[in-house]
Design a protein around this motif. Structure first.
Motif, short mmCIF file in Angstrom:
data_model
loop_
_atom_site.label_atom_id
_atom_site.label_comp_id
_atom_site.label_asym_id
_atom_site.label_seq_id
_atom_site.Cartn_x
_atom_site.Cartn_y
_atom_site.Cartn_z
N GLU A 26 0.82 -1.21 0.00
CA GLU A 26 0.00 0.00 0.00
C GLU A 26 0.85 1.26 0.00
N ALA A 27 2.16 1.13 0.23
CA ALA A 27 3.01 2.30 0.06
C ALA A 27 2.84 2.79 -1.36
N THR A 28 2.68 4.13 -1.56
CA THR A 28 2.40 4.58 -2.91
C THR A 28 3.68 4.83 -3.67
N ALA A 29 3.52 4.89 -4.98
CA ALA A 29 4.68 5.05 -5.86
C ALA A 29 4.39 6.16 -6.84
N GLN A 30 5.46 6.70 -7.45
CA GLN A 30 5.28 7.77 -8.43
C GLN A 30 4.68 7.24 -9.70
N ARG A 31 4.76 5.94 -9.92
CA ARG A 31 4.22 5.36 -11.14
C ARG A 31 3.71 3.96 -10.84
N GLY B 72 10.01 3.11 -16.11
CA GLY B 72 10.78 4.32 -15.87
C GLY B 72 12.24 4.01 -16.15
N TYR B 73 12.97 4.98 -16.70
CA TYR B 73 14.35 4.70 -17.13
C TYR B 73 15.38 5.68 -16.59
N GLY B 93 9.24 6.49 -19.12
CA GLY B 93 9.10 7.55 -18.14
C GLY B 93 10.40 7.92 -17.45
N ILE B 94 10.45 9.18 -17.08
CA ILE B 94 11.53 9.66 -16.21
C ILE B 94 10.86 10.45 -15.10
N SER B 95 10.97 9.95 -13.88
CA SER B 95 10.51 10.74 -12.74
C SER B 95 11.70 11.54 -12.23
N VAL B 96 11.49 12.81 -12.00
CA VAL B 96 12.60 13.69 -11.64
C VAL B 96 12.42 14.18 -10.21
N PHE B 97 13.33 13.79 -9.34
CA PHE B 97 13.20 14.09 -7.92
C PHE B 97 13.95 15.36 -7.56
N SER B 98 13.77 15.77 -6.33
CA SER B 98 14.27 17.07 -5.89
C SER B 98 15.75 17.23 -6.16
N GLY B 99 16.14 18.39 -6.65
CA GLY B 99 17.54 18.68 -6.90
C GLY B 99 18.07 18.21 -8.24
N SER B 100 17.24 17.54 -9.02
CA SER B 100 17.71 16.97 -10.29
C SER B 100 17.03 17.62 -11.49
N ASP B 101 17.63 17.38 -12.65
CA ASP B 101 16.97 17.63 -13.92
C ASP B 101 16.66 16.28 -14.56
N GLY B 102 15.76 16.25 -15.50
CA GLY B 102 15.41 15.01 -16.18
C GLY B 102 16.47 14.61 -17.18
N LEU B 114 14.94 13.22 -29.01
CA LEU B 114 14.21 12.57 -27.92
C LEU B 114 12.79 12.33 -28.40
N ARG B 115 12.34 11.07 -28.46
CA ARG B 115 11.02 10.75 -28.98
C ARG B 115 10.25 9.91 -27.99
N GLY B 116 9.05 10.35 -27.69
CA GLY B 116 8.15 9.50 -26.93
C GLY B 116 8.50 9.37 -25.46
N LEU B 117 9.13 10.37 -24.86
CA LEU B 117 9.51 10.29 -23.45
C LEU B 117 8.50 11.04 -22.60
N LYS B 118 8.27 10.52 -21.42
CA LYS B 118 7.37 11.18 -20.47
C LYS B 118 8.18 11.57 -19.24
N ILE B 119 8.32 12.85 -19.04
CA ILE B 119 9.13 13.34 -17.94
C ILE B 119 8.20 13.95 -16.91
N ASN B 120 8.18 13.38 -15.72
CA ASN B 120 7.23 13.81 -14.70
C ASN B 120 7.96 14.30 -13.47
N GLY B 121 7.69 15.53 -13.09
CA GLY B 121 8.38 16.10 -11.94
C GLY B 121 7.83 15.55 -10.63
N GLN B 122 8.75 15.15 -9.78
CA GLN B 122 8.39 14.76 -8.42
C GLN B 122 9.32 15.54 -7.50
#
Lengths: 357, 369, 365
Positions: A26-31, B72-73, B93-102, B114-122
């Motif tokens: 149940e811990a959530t994830a970003q994806r 995610g890659y 997908g690329i999730s981007v966490f605090s302090g980083s760029d994608g 870059l084709r077909g990438l999903k970059i999501n800020g976290q």
């Protein structure tokens, strides 16, 4: 007997383990992920996807994403957070709606994106119902067969709906918009909805480009609400409606519409292309530019009510049978730039020149 | 006997291990990543890697990284020419966490696709950061919820950035802008949606040549902000829409030695500036009172209506605007306004009606030829 | 040996809850796949192999999903259903001699076909619409058919929608529509057909948008029939280019009148080989009033005449358009036809002369 007991114990243990694992998951994830062979007891990870949108969303971070891995039906869902549900091109992600809503969104401040979903009504009322939230984006979705509306959006407080590259067909209403918010439509097809393609009630502003409407009661219907409303339509087509391509019903607040580079064809019943009416006291107006009107069976462009007016610039009226006036200023005046092509002389009184500036 | 045979096999085994290790270091014209990959693999089709970083390290200059399945890659820095492609049907997908760029592109003379990438800020800063390079193509991507910028591009002369079929959205973060481009290179946006960024949708600064076609800029703070303090900047907007931005729709500021040429055609700039900034409206064009800056803007077959403030307001001298076949209605301020030395010309071919502050203010006529 | 029948039963029950297990009950969604079998229930876990088998198992107004690339066979549809192959999945139908690809014969039916590739191998029509309320063809490709790419002859108030589709290289007509079928084409490519690209018979109301009708070996668009009802036709932001015969051949006669409005389009280089007759647009009605209005449209480089109104029952309105470099005369109004101009058009470099016949100014309003 003892042996049988021993055999049963491992089963119980196994079940307990599953339960414990589910809690950890149940811990959530970003994806999170759903798939046709997923199980809702799993953590909705890539290795252990879930089977339904409902289970996956429960496991997704705020502003996270639910990804559809392969083609299947995934069930309706209620959403109470910011989230994306996305099926990549090539994956069919279906929701059959037997009653009520396909997707309900009810969360103050929520930003929701729905991409690549197909919602099919088989008795249901709403495909997507946005009860409350900050923003809803619908991209590459198809919604059909809903008994009340494909998309029903309550947009008070400046909320925003945007619909792109989607279709709404064979519903009662296509998109039903309420409240002082904003909505935009790009490359959306509205085919064969039995009521209006877009029904706008008390909205702040709606803008659309490259939309196609056919076979509705009216293409776009606008009624006055608590705030002044603006409507922008460009590079679009309204065909085969029974009630007008654009139908404006003004009242207590101002409604103003701009239509540019748009075709109106085969529209009939009591109103042809654009009908601007107002019961007053506020004004209702439509400014029409570089558009064509053909094949209407009644007033092609008309006003009703003293505070309803229209502006005509570089339009073409042709092939409209002469039942009533093509240009009918039954209400407020219709202003013309004197640069319109009108076949025949089917123009009422109270059509007055206005100057370009 | 046994010992020597064992030893032989050991030697062979060790050799193979060495060879395998060698394979891992060899570069290839095409590498692969997949959800079941491992970064110790050679990133081949049968033994893909798990992250973009590992794959790019194994890819030839001007080679390709292909995403095999949805996952995610990870963020990556790119320092040479390469293409990363996720085909339709694959979510990369690329999730981007605090302090980083994608994705950071720092590739001298490099061409990056870059084709077909999903970059999501976290919590992350910039989605795609083009620090240096010859060309960057962003196609069919989706960049959301970054805290600073979705796309940032610093373009030296001759550098080009293409953004096609891409959406850029803020999705409700507290801060963050859509695109930022600066420098004397070229920018091409086609079929792009820039929506919901809490700060500026598109910022154009000091010198690029920019074209927007079938672009939608909605519900940002300022829709498009152009700042030309030096260099020569051009902006062409066609069949696009700037809608419901809380601040000005298109805000163009020239100063210093900046030169601006802009042409906006067949577009809608509507329903902007509901927060009632001043000067404000659909299109706001301001030159600094001092300096040698020059701005020339043509509006053709364009709608600037329903804005809070003016449909178009131009301020200060050396600013000229040409308005032809436009519809400017229902703005709360002026329809067209020329103030403090700016010149706004109209061909006498536009519909300008029902503007709250008056239809025309200080506007001049010009004749077609 | 430890058996855990409970777990197995649980899984089976869960599966059954999600999937239909009975092979005879219909479902709201069925599936076909290359590895499917028509004896299966056509479920996600046990898909069928052919469209025919799957549709028989689909609820009215349900959906049939194609899971992977393969051929799935010709089919007759007699209920409301949506057949969807997502992008990236090739769902093919090879059509052999004597057959049609998809036949829609569904009283009260609303049928949608998405992402199908229908290829003729001697077959007759790719899609045949004989009865139904609405047929929507989306993201399909129909090629190599012997008689028609699409043939729509449904009687009564019916609608045909074709969107994002290519109808190409058929050995007959690309899209043929007859009678009361109201037709909407959007982003359609009709090229290389041996017969006419589009053929509208017996007074069909149609609207064509963002489409291309190129290099067909007869007319680009043929519009004909002798009808009583009014006929409304529009062509917008489209191109009619390089067809071997006429760009638009419209001998249509409508007692109550017919109107074709062409806006922001190009009719270019049609009928180049024979240089006889009309290249661009030809009209020849025998009753009523049938006309074409051209707005911001280019009629260029067609063999012989650009636009012809050849009877007292025809009119042309020319507004902000360009008629240039046609082989003979640009704009011809003959035999009592009516020509109107807004006086804002460009006519030059037509082979013999720019215009012929009585063309009068149409005052703006």
């Amino acid at each position: 007997m003892k042996a049988a007991n021993r055999i049963r114990l491992p089963l119980l243990t196994l079940v307990c383990v599953i339960v414990v694992t589910a809690s950890d998951a149940e811990a959530t994830a970003q994806r999170t992920f759903v798939a046709s062979n997923g199980m809702d007891l799993g953590p909705c990870s890539l290795a252990q996807p879930c089977r339904t949108f409902g289970a996956a969303i429960a496991q997704t971070n705020d502003r996270g994403e639910v990804i559809v891995l392969d083609s299947a039906g995934y069930g309706g869902v209620s959403i109470a957070k910011s989230v994306t549900i996305a099926a990549p091109g090539g994956v069919y992600a279906g929701i059959s709606v037997f009653a009520g809503d396909g997707i309900t969104i009810d969360a103050p401040g929520a930003v929701v994106l729905l991409r690549g979903l197909t919602i099919n009504g088989l008795g249901g009322d709403y495909g997507v119902r946005f009860v409350q939230g900050a923003e809803l984006r619908i991209e590459s979705c198809n919604v059909s067969g809903m008994f009340v509306a494909a998309v029903d959006a309550h947009l008070d407080g400046g909320a925003m709906l945007s619909v792109r590259d989607s279709s709404m067909s064979a519903n009662s209403q296509g998109a039903w918009l309420h409240g002082a918010g904003h909505a935009s439509f790009d490359r959306v097809r509205f085919n064969g909805n039995s009521n209006k393609a877009i029904l706008i009630e008390g909205m702040l502003d709606v803008a659309s480009a490259n939309i196609e409407v056919d076979g509705s009661e009216a293409g776009i219907g606008v009624t006055a609400g608590a705030v002044d409303t603006s409507v922008t339509v460009s590079r679009s087509r309204f065909a085969a409606t029974c009630g007008g391509g654009l139908s404006i019903g003004g009242g207590a607040t101002v409604i103003s519409a701009m239509v540019t580079d748009t075709e109106f064809t085969q529209n009939g019943c009591s109103a042809g292309g654009v009908l601007v009416s107002s019961s007053g006291p506020a004004a209702a107006r439509a400014s029409l530019t570089r558009s064509t009107f053909s094949g209407s069976t009644d007033r092609t462009v008309g006003t009703a009510g003293a505070s309803a007016v229209a502006y005509l610039d570089n339009l073409v009226f042709t092939g409209n049978p002469s039942v009533g006036f093509s240009i009918s200023a039954a209400g407020g005046p219709i202003y013309t730039r004197l640069n319109n092509t009108v076949q025949g002389t089917s123009i009422s009184a109270n059509v007055l020149p206005y100057s370009a500036r | 006997m046994r010992d020597s045979r064992t030893r032989a096999w050991l030697v062979i085994g060790a050799t193979m291990a060495v060879l395998a290790t060698t394979d891992v270091c060899a570069m290839a014209q095409r590498t692969f990543v997949a959800s079941m990959g491992a970064d110790t693999n050679p990133c081949s089709l049968v033994a893909p890697c798990r992250s973009f970083g590992a794959a790019i390290a194994q890819t030839n200059d001007k080679g390709e990284v292909v995403v095999l399945d949805s996952a995610g890659y990870g963020k990556v820095t790119i320092t040479r020419s390469v293409t990363i492609v996720a085909p339709a049907g694959v979510y990369a997908g690329i999730s981007v966490f605090s302090g980083s760029d994608g994705i950071t592109v720092n590739a001298p003379a490099g061409i990056v696709v870059l084709r077909g990438l999903k970059i999501n800020g976290q919590g992350g800063n910039i989605g795609i950061n083009f620090v240096q390079g010859s060309e960057l193509r962003i196609e069919r991507c989706d960049i959301t919820a970054m805290n600073q910028l979705a796309i940032s591009a610093s373009l030296s002369a001759g550098a080009t950035i293409y953004v096609h079929d891409t959406t850029v959205s803020g999705r409700g973060t507290v801060i963050g802008s859509g695109l930022f481009v600066t420098g004397s290179g070229r920018v091409s946006l086609e079929r792009v949606a820039v929506t919901g960024n809490p700060s500026v949708g598109i910022t154009i600064q000091d010198g690029p040549d920019v074209t927007l076609r079938n672009v939608v800029v909605e519900r940002n703070d300022i829709g498009i902000l152009l700042q030309a303090g030096f260099g020569s900047t051009s902006l062409a907007i066609d069949e696009s829409r700037v809608f419901a931005n809380k601040n000005n729709g298109i805000s163009m500021l020239v100063g210093g030695t900046g030169v601006l040429r802009a042409a906006i055609s067949d577009s809608d700039v509507v329903s902007n500036n509901q927060d009632a900034h001043v000067p404000g409206g659909g299109i706001v064009l301001t030159a600094a009172p001092a300096g040698t800056s020059v701005a020339s803007v043509a509006l053709t077959r364009t709608r600037s209506s329903f804005n809070t403030g003016a449909g178009l307001v131009a301020e200060n001298s050396s600013v000229s605007v040409y308005v032809d076949h436009c519809t400017v209605i229902d703005n709360t301020g002026y329809g067209l306004s020329a103030a403090t030395g700016a010149i706004v010309y109209t061909r006498g071919s536009s519909t300008i009606e029902n503007n709250g502050g008056g239809n025309l203010n200080g506007v001049s006529a010009y004749a077609g030829k | 040996m430890i058996q855990i029948p409970g777990l197995v039963a649980f899984v089976a029950a869960a599966t059954a809850a999600v999937f239909t297990t009975s092979a005879t009950a219909t479902a709201q969604r069925t599936f076909v796949a290359s590895y499917g079998n028509d004896a299966n229930p056509c479920s996600r876990a046990a898909p069928c192999r052919s469209f025919g088998a799957a549709i028989a198992q689909t609820d009215d107004a349900g959906e049939l999903i194609v899971l992977d690339s393969a051929g799935y066979g010709k089919v007759t549809i007699s209920k409301s259903v949506t057949v969807t192959a997502p992008a990236g999945v090739y769902a093919g139908i090879s059509v052999f001699s004597g057959d049609d690809g998809v036949t829609v014969d569904a009283s009260l039916g609303i049928v949608k076909l998405r992402g199908l590739f229908i290829n003729g191998q001697g077959g007759n029509a790719g899609v045949k619409f004989v009865q139904g309320i609405e047929l929507r063809i989306e993201r399909c490709e129909i090629t190599g058919m012997g008689a028609y790419g699409i043939s729509a002859t449904s009687i009564g108030s019916t609608t045909l929608l074709v969107q994002d589709t290519a109808v190409a290289d058929n050995l007959g007509t690309g899209i043929y529509v007859n009678g009361t079928v109201q037709t909407f084409l959007s982003n359609v490519t009709v090229v290389g057909n041996t017969g006419n690209g589009l053929e509208f018979a017996a007074g069909v109301n149609f609207s064509v948008r963002n489409s291309v009708v190129d290099h067909n070996h007869n007319d680009g668009i043929s519009i004909y029939g002798l009808v009583n009802n009014p006929v409304r036709m529009t062509i917008d932001n489209s191109r009619i280019f390089g067809n071997d015969e006429l760009g638009i051949d419209m001998p249509l006669t409508s007692i109550q009148g017919a109107s074709l409005v062409i806006s922001d389009s190009e009719i270019v280089r049609n009928n180049m080989s024979t240089f006889f007759g009309t290249g661009g647009v030809f009209m020849n009605a025998t009753a009523g009033l049938v006309g074409t209005t051209l707005i911001r449209t280019t009629v260029n480089g067609n063999g012989a005449f650009g636009i012809v109104a050849d009877s007292s029952h025809n009119y042309i309105i020319l507004d902000n358009s360009i008629v240039t470099e046609n082989g003979d005369i640009g704009l011809v109004v003959a035999n009592g036809g009516l020509g109107y101009t807004r006086g804002n058009n460009v006519l030059h470099h037509n082979g013999t002369s720019e215009e012929s016949g009585s063309i009068v100014p149409l005052a703006p309003h």
